[in-house]
Scaffold this active site. Structure first.
Site, PDB file in Angstrom:
ATOM      1  N   VAL A  91      80.060  66.636  27.434  1.00 41.19           N
ATOM      2  CA  VAL A  91      79.078  66.131  28.394  1.00 41.19           C
ATOM      3  C   VAL A  91      78.377  64.914  27.803  1.00 41.19           C
ATOM      4  CG1 VAL A  91      77.020  66.659  29.729  1.00 41.19           C
ATOM      5  CG2 VAL A  91      78.750  68.426  29.374  1.00 41.19           C
ATOM      6  N   LYS A  92      78.431  63.808  28.524  1.00 45.40           N
ATOM      7  CA  LYS A  92      77.765  62.580  28.090  1.00 45.40           C
ATOM      8  C   LYS A  92      76.379  62.487  28.714  1.00 45.40           C
ATOM      9  CE  LYS A  92      80.020  58.725  27.801  1.00 45.40           C
ATOM     10  NZ  LYS A  92      80.868  57.545  28.151  1.00 45.40           N
TER      11      LYS A  92
END
Length: 224
Positions: A91-92
């Site tokens: 997850v960015k």
């Protein structure tokens, strides 16, 4: 296979990605909202695109949250993660005050996190302190802003290297040339993400291809 270095492809264009994957030197695929918009990929289409990348041999894929508030980031992450096996999706999250908060909560749940849009050494330090999988500075954008991007990333790498137990890698993005890629390798960064066009330049050296053609011609000329 040596897992000390991770090479990612930075694209949301499936045709570009299919021209590169599968290949053993590629660890995964990174995306962001700008790349998705450029490729004409809608938000609802992101999981299918990234699952296709997994099918093509990517070991990890990365997608970014769309909210600026902690609760919204966590909900975005939950929806994205629901489509993948544990560890497949990173997850960015932008390295804002709220982003650090949300990312820390995800890391506590065992979710790999990339803090992105890292522009200062202390942001890389915080990412390592909190146990991020990656901290992503943008080399080209740093240079465009008038900063010596390579020197700043060298500072970040030193700070990350001081916390080896965190497992955090710098994931350097906005790479525009083979020379920039080699300079980053010389700094010892743990990961780089490149556009597919640069992948071909790195792997298909003209002199090597010419030598191969010569060897093949000679092999055909050998007597039985």
């Amino acid at each position: 296979m040596n897992e000390d270095f991770h090479l990612y492809l930075d694209s949301a264009d499936l045709a570009e990605l299919q021209a590169c994957l599968p290949h053993p030197v590629v660890h995964g695929v990174t995306t962001n909202p700008t790349l998705l918009r450029r490729a004409g990929v809608g938000r609802a289409e992101v999981p299918a695109l990234l699952k296709r990348c997994i099918d093509l041999g990517a070991r990890q894929v990365q997608a970014q949250v769309s909210s600026s508030e902690v609760d919204g980031m966590l909900e975005d992450a939950r929806l994205l993660l629901s489509h993948f096996d544990p560890g497949q999706l990173v997850v960015k999250i932008p390295a804002t005050r709220q982003g650090l908060d949300a990312g820390a909560a995800l890391i506590a749940q065992g979710v790999p996190v990339t803090w992105t849009a890292v522009y200062a050494p202390e942001q890389a330090h915080f990412a390592a302190q909190l146990g991020a999988a990656y901290a992503a500075p943008y080399l080209g954008r740093l240079d465009d802003s008038g900063v010596d991007g390579l020197a700043l990333i060298a500072q970040m790498q030193l700070l990350v290297a001081q916390r080896p137990s965190s497992g955090t890698r710098l994931l350097v993005a906005s790479i525009r040339s083979r020379e920039a890629y080699l300079s980053l390798l010389a700094l010892g960064v743990g990961a780089i993400t490149i556009p597919p066009r640069l992948f071909a330049e790195l792997l298909d050296h003209p002199a090597t291809l010419a030598a191969e053609r010569g060897f093949l011609a000679d092999a055909q000329a050998l007597p039985d």
